[in-house]
Design an enzyme around this catalytic site. Structure first.
Site, PDB file in Angstrom:
ATOM      1  N   CYS A 238       1.126   2.736  -2.193  1.00 17.01           N
ATOM      2  CA  CYS A 238       1.190   1.473  -2.934  1.00 17.01           C
ATOM      3  C   CYS A 238       2.316   1.434  -3.966  1.00 17.01           C
ATOM      4  CB  CYS A 238      -0.143   1.208  -3.625  1.00 17.01           C
ATOM      5  SG  CYS A 238      -1.567   1.486  -2.575  1.00 17.01           S
ATOM      6  N   HIS A 374      -0.538  -2.389 -12.383  1.00 15.35           N
ATOM      7  CA  HIS A 374      -0.910  -2.271 -10.969  1.00 15.35           C
ATOM      8  C   HIS A 374      -2.102  -3.191 -10.708  1.00 15.35           C
ATOM      9  CE1 HIS A 374      -0.654  -0.331  -7.126  1.00 15.35           C
ATOM     10  NE2 HIS A 374      -1.915   0.095  -7.170  1.00 15.35           N
ATOM     11  N   HIS A 414      -3.287  -7.431  -2.842  1.00 15.83           N
ATOM     12  CA  HIS A 414      -2.648  -6.123  -2.929  1.00 15.83           C
ATOM     13  C   HIS A 414      -1.783  -5.952  -1.688  1.00 15.83           C
ATOM     14  CE1 HIS A 414      -1.731  -2.035  -3.459  1.00 15.83           C
ATOM     15  NE2 HIS A 414      -2.805  -1.664  -4.151  1.00 15.83           N
TER      16      HIS A 414
END
Length: 890
Positions: A238, A374, A414
């Site tokens: 990620c 994040h 995401h």
């Protein structure tokens, strides 16, 4: 074990069914799941009578470490040592951006959605299976076996280069590529080549593997776009895209690249999971992402493709690039084993990365006005990240709640490897616009988070971003499964001074691989300019200077305003494109005297022209000197625009300007000679010159019958006679008797006749005193019908001969045509020589200085120097090239 360790161990053992618990074994290895971790927190709070935040179990993930924390003896890792700056400017500019996110096919739409608080979570990436293969010269077969992530990233990288103005950089400019492809964390699926089918042919099988493996993602972009800097594939889950940014920055700072692309693509074709979400997993049962919110219940995956173009700030400002934001510093690290498990985040690791980035940036924590986290909206992740960010930004002057905290994931989901890029572009846009946009889907701040003791406040509404006493600054974090953390510190772009309106028409270029693509681009730009009529046309031109590398179809229009350019584009679209051969080597053609006055005022705004003219201001009242200086200045203007002669040719006095442009004479020497020439030729006996419209044999008969001299052979039926007045009276009578059209030229000196003979020796003497140099380009002498190659030093006596003998312009043009020249720029304010030239060479093309001439040359392939034509200044924000995508089903 001490007493606290024994109490912690007993509590853990009770949850695990009474199994023995070693004090130094991570909880995850003992079998402590996320659900059991939540229960452990409750039991520990009862056991010790104090709050135990969720982050404590991941940062202090063994019995011994947790006992130390509970005893108030938590140990933190030492901060990293900052890099030595070495006195150099280490700031990096973001000069280009491109993105395709859920609900946003481009950056402009993405910004509108952010400002409006639009939630696009769960929306598929539009046209993910479509690709403009022809634009990139890719065959349909190759496109079909190429992973959609690779295809879409290629398009985004081209758009980012377009946005920065570097789709066709100068030779030697090294552009790097740092990119990664999605790991499909939130919807695992087999590799693309397995989904698309495999071939039994080994060669074809290799091609299929190359088309889908992440190993070839960055190198494919470099190959297709002709980029020669480092091409590096990045994979850190990620955090991939933000790690790519960090690596791109380092490549720029170490000199491995002059510019660098950083990007990522997360594209999958896996349907959303059906049924209730597993409470042990991180996906949201509600399908809504709520970062740092009381109602947060997990994250939602999504697709995205994005790229940014980076360049050292100092160089970007010097080159006039548009700076969207500035990267002050960045850092990447890994958690190591300092966390509960391989996939768990870490307070210590994340905080260390943030502190390291701040140190590299030279930024104090209290100067960070916004932090893009994040922010996945998960039960474990958000508290840990909040704790890490609080530790990293704590301390220093300023009150609590001074820094806005937000996340883009509630807006788009995401995006796996592209997650950090979405946050980065969002933050760049906020810095550029001076505005904070809301984190959507908020209900109330997460009560588990110590907001009052932190530097943060949740950004839940759109608002202006106060500038304060210093420039706006922000941070962006991205965390990867496996522990690779990345953080980037950004600053708003430096203010740029206003660029004055040039007050004249500006040439706006367009280029595309084929005519159909060009028409789409022209129509798109026309519509955009009509909707954005306040755009300075110079900014538009600068944005479009760099076209695609494969740009066989071209168009250029001009206008003083965006609306005028839009109208010119509309006119061009309404006409069939001209069928023209590619541009050949152009020759410069210089006219002679008596062809009209020169207008210095028309070019007063051209610095190159002025720089040539100004040293000779005292002689501009002398007609021949004025024409010489004017022509040389205009030739320099052509050269400054990128049009350089393959050869030169002059008509009479124009040969002096031709020799100056070819490098044989300095202009100062030529001016000195032409002043003597004007004085000496003016001392000869009075005479006249006649233009005769007849074939050469008729002109020669007239000269032989009357005693006049043939002064010029300009074209098959265009000639000039010259001589004393008495002989010219005879010539006029002879021409009338033979019904030959003629007209008097406005001259009282009989150039190119025997009347010049008394001054030839003195002219030759002046010519010998000049500083002759070798020709830089060939010169077609119109007095000798000879082509002198580059490197030749002309004989000085040629300047005396060309005053006495005929101008052989027709033969000179034919000589040039024999070398392949058919394109000419006439160095004059209006056409004169073109009329001769088209009769001598019917297939020749002639151009004058100005938007129309430059546009025609560009259309045929001329490499114009756009920086010289438009000067420095900002580049307008325009839509990227409208790809003609076709579907390649997956």
């Amino acid at each position: 074990m001490n007493g606290t360790e024994e109490r912690v161990a007993a509590t853990v053992a009770g949850l695990l069914g009474g199994v023995p618990v070693a004090p130094d074994v991570p909880f995850r290895e003992l079998g402590l799941t996320s659900l059991l971790g939540a229960r452990l927190r409750v039991r520990l709070e009862k056991e010790f009578g104090r709050s135990v935040p969720a982050a404590a179990l991941t940062e202090h993930y063994t019995v011994t470490a947790l006992a130390r924390y509970l005893d108030g003896d938590a140990r933190t890792a030492p901060g990293p040592r900052p890099l030595k700056a070495g006195g150099a400017d280490r700031r990096v500019a973001v000069i280009g951006m491109a993105a395709r996110f859920p609900g946003a096919p481009d950056v402009d739409t993405f910004w509108r959605n952010l400002r409006a608080g639009v939630c696009s979570v769960g929306e598929p990436l539009a046209d993910a299976d479509a690709f403009d293969a022809a634009f990139f010269g890719v065959s349909p077969k190759e496109a079909e076996r190429t992973d959609p992530a690779h295809r879409l990233l290629l398009e985004s990288c081209h758009h980012a280069l377009e946005d920065g103005g570097y789709t066709d950089p100068d030779d030697g400019v090294r552009i790097g590529v740092f990119a990664g492809a999605g790991m499909n964390l939130y919807g695992p699926q087999p590799p693309y080549f397995l989904r698309a089918g495999t071939s039994g042919d080994p060669v074809e099988a290799i091609a299929e593997l190359i088309g889908c493996q992440a190993d070839f993602l960055a190198t494919r972009v470099a190959w297709q776009l002709g980029l020669t800097g480092p091409a590096v594939n990045v994979q850190s889950a990620c955090s991939t895209s933000l790690v790519a940014v960090h690596l791109a920055v380092q490549a720029l700072l170490t000199g491995d690249a002059d510019l660098a692309l950083a990007g990522a693509a997360a594209v999958r074709r896996t349907p959303a999971p059906e049924g209730p979400a597993d409470p042990e997993y991180i996906l949201s049962p509600s399908g809504v992402v709520r970062a740092f919110d009381a109602a947060a219940d997990g994250t939602v995956g999504g697709d995205g493709v994005a790229a940014v173009l980076l360049k050292p700030l100092e160089r970007a400002l010097a080159d006039g690039d548009t700076v969207h934001a500035v990267i002050l510093g960045s850092a990447v690290n890994n958690d190591g084993r300092a966390k509960a498990g391989f996939t768990a985040p870490s307070v210590r690791g994340h905080a260390s990365a943030v502190r390291h980035a701040l140190e590299r940036a030279g930024a104090e924590p209290h100067t960070i006005g916004y932090l893009e986290a994040h922010g996945t909206g998960t039960e474990v992740g958000d508290p840990i990240e909040f704790r890490a960010l609080t530790e990293a930004l704590a301390g220093g002057p300023g009150p609590a709640g001074r820094t806005g905290l937000g996340s883009v994931k509630p807006s788009v989901g995401h995006l796996d490897t592209c997650a950090g890029m979405a946050g980065l572009i969002k933050t760049v846009l906020m810095l550029r616009q001076g505005e904070l946009v809301p984190t959507v889907n908020t209900t109330a701040p997460d009560p588990r988070l110590a907001w009052s003791k932190s530097p943060f406040f949740p950004v839940t509404e759109r608002s202006d971003w106060p500038s304060g006493s210093g420039p706006r600054r922000a941070g962006v974090s991205a965390l990867g499964f496996g522990g690779t953390n990345a953080h980037v510190v950004l600053e708003e772009p430096p203010a740029r001074g206003a660029v004055p309106d040039p007050g004249r028409a500006v040439l706006v270029p367009l280029a595309a691989p084929d005519p159909a693509s060009l028409r789409r681009r022209a129509g798109q730009l026309r519509d955009w300019l009509r909707d954005h009529g306040d755009l300075p046309v110079g900014d538009v031109a600068r944005r479009l200077h760099s076209g695609p590398r494969r740009s066989s179809a071209r168009l250029a229009v001009s206008g003083r305003t965006a609306h005028e350019v839009a109208d010119a584009l509309d006119t061009a679209l309404g006409e069939p494109p001209p069928e023209e051969p590619p541009l050949g080597p152009p020759a410069f053609a210089f006219r002679g005297q008596g062809a009209g006055a020169v207008d210095f005022e028309a070019y007063r705004d051209e610095p190159v022209f002025r720089s040539v003219v100004e040293p000779f201001g005292e002689v501009l009242d002398r007609p021949q000197a004025a024409q010489l200086v004017f022509q040389v200045a205009l030739a320099r203007l052509w050269e400054s625009a990128g049009i350089r002669p393959s050869a030169v040719v002059g008509h009479s006095l124009g040969e002096l300007a031709a020799l100056c442009t070819a490098g044989a004479l300095a202009l100062s020497d030529a001016v000195r000679f032409v002043l003597a020439r004007e004085e000496l030729t003016g001392s000869t006996a009075p005479g006249r010159m006649l233009a005769v419209s007849a074939p050469l044999d008729v002109a020669l008969d007239a000269a032989a019958a009357t005693g006049a001299d043939l002064a010029a052979h300009n074209a098959p039926t265009s000639h000039t006679l010259s001589g004393p007045e008495v002989l010219m009276d005879r010539a006029e009578s002879w021409l009338d008797r033979h019904a030959v059209p003629w007209r008097r030229l406005p001259m009282t000196t009989a150039y190119h006749s025997h009347l010049m003979e008394p001054v030839l020796d003195r002219l030759a003497g002046h010519a010998r005193d000049l500083g002759w140099q070798p020709l830089r380009v060939p010169w077609a002498s119109a007095s000798d019908d000879e082509l002198l190659p580059a490197g030749t030093v002309p004989e000085p006596d040629c300047l005396a001969r060309q005053v006495r003998y005929p101008v052989l312009f027709d033969p000179a043009l034919r000589t040039l045509r024999g070398t392949g020249v058919r394109d000419f720029t006439e160095i004059a304010p209006a056409f004169v020589l073109r009329d001769f030239g088209r009769r001598v060479l019917p297939d020749s093309a002639w151009y004058l200085w100005g938007p129309a001439g430059l546009a025609a040359l560009y259309r045929r392939g001329a490499a114009l120097d756009w920086a010289a034509l438009t000067g420095p200044g900002p580049r307008a924000q325009l839509p990227g090239h409208p790809f003609a995508r076709q579907r390649f089903p997956w």
